[in-house]
Each structure stands twice: as structure tokens, then as C-alpha cells.
Design a protein around this motif. Sequence first.
Motif, short mmCIF file in Angstrom:
data_model
loop_
_atom_site.label_atom_id
_atom_site.label_comp_id
_atom_site.label_asym_id
_atom_site.label_seq_id
_atom_site.Cartn_x
_atom_site.Cartn_y
_atom_site.Cartn_z
N SER A 18 10.42 2.39 6.56
CA SER A 18 11.53 3.33 6.75
C SER A 18 11.08 4.55 7.54
O SER A 18 11.84 5.10 8.34
N LEU A 19 9.82 4.96 7.35
CA LEU A 19 9.29 6.08 8.15
C LEU A 19 9.13 5.70 9.61
O LEU A 19 9.43 6.50 10.51
N ILE A 20 8.67 4.49 9.86
CA ILE A 20 8.55 4.02 11.25
C ILE A 20 9.92 3.98 11.91
O ILE A 20 10.09 4.42 13.05
N ALA A 21 10.92 3.45 11.19
CA ALA A 21 12.29 3.41 11.73
C ALA A 21 12.82 4.82 11.98
O ALA A 21 13.47 5.07 13.00
N MET A 63 0.83 -1.20 0.00
CA MET A 63 0.00 0.00 0.00
C MET A 63 0.87 1.26 0.00
O MET A 63 0.60 2.22 -0.72
N TYR A 64 1.91 1.27 0.84
CA TYR A 64 2.79 2.44 0.95
C TYR A 64 4.20 1.95 1.27
O TYR A 64 4.53 1.70 2.43
N ALA A 101 20.44 9.30 7.17
CA ALA A 101 20.36 8.17 6.23
C ALA A 101 18.94 7.64 6.14
O ALA A 101 18.44 7.34 5.05
N LEU A 102 18.26 7.53 7.28
CA LEU A 102 16.87 7.07 7.27
C LEU A 102 15.96 8.08 6.57
O LEU A 102 15.01 7.69 5.88
N VAL A 128 12.63 9.45 1.90
CA VAL A 128 12.26 10.36 0.81
C VAL A 128 12.48 9.69 -0.54
O VAL A 128 11.63 9.79 -1.44
N ALA A 129 13.57 8.97 -0.70
CA ALA A 129 13.84 8.28 -1.96
C ALA A 129 12.77 7.23 -2.23
O ALA A 129 12.29 7.10 -3.36
N THR A 130 12.39 6.49 -1.21
CA THR A 130 11.36 5.46 -1.37
C THR A 130 10.02 6.09 -1.74
O THR A 130 9.30 5.58 -2.61
#
Length: 91
Positions: free
Chosen positions: A47-50, A41-42, A72-73, A78-80
Motif C-alpha cells: 500500500s505504501l508503494i502504491a 515482514m511488513y 484513501a491509499l 496508516v491503518a495497515t
Amino acid sequence: MENYMLPCLNKKLFGFECMGCGIQRSVQLIFQGEFLEAFYMYPAIYSLIALFFTIGLNIFFKFKNSNIVIGALAILSVATIVISYIIKITL
């Protein structure tokens, strides 16, 4: 939980999804235990949770090189988001 989700204003006004479309449904899927579906879905959800977990942990416990890890996260998130959005709008 679905009754309290906010509609995408960009989708309502302009007719196409924004880069954040799907994040609420993805969080809901995580709460329901559907982790793979949440990723589909997203893709940036994990990576946002981390990222938010690391920022929260850094507020209470300062650790060495936290700026590098958070940076780095943030770049990964943002890249993802951008790559998955480009794939979504082109397909």
C-alpha cells in the motif's frame, strides 16, 4: 545491501520495535523477488508503494479525483501499519 541498512534507534534505546521496523528488510526482499516474504515482514509495503507511485504520477500527470485516491491509499497504509503493529506487539 544489508551492510547499509540503518538500525532501529527505538529498538536499540528502548528495547522494542517501532511501527517502521521491517520496512528496510521488506524492500530488500522485494528486490530479491520474495514478494510474499516481504508482505509478511511488513504488511503495509504494497500500500505504501502504491501510495508513493500515485503521488509521483500525480506530480507529472494531474488526474481527476487524485486527492481522493491518495487520501484513501494514505488511510489504508496508516491503518495497515497500526493494525500490524498492534498484532506484532500482542503476540
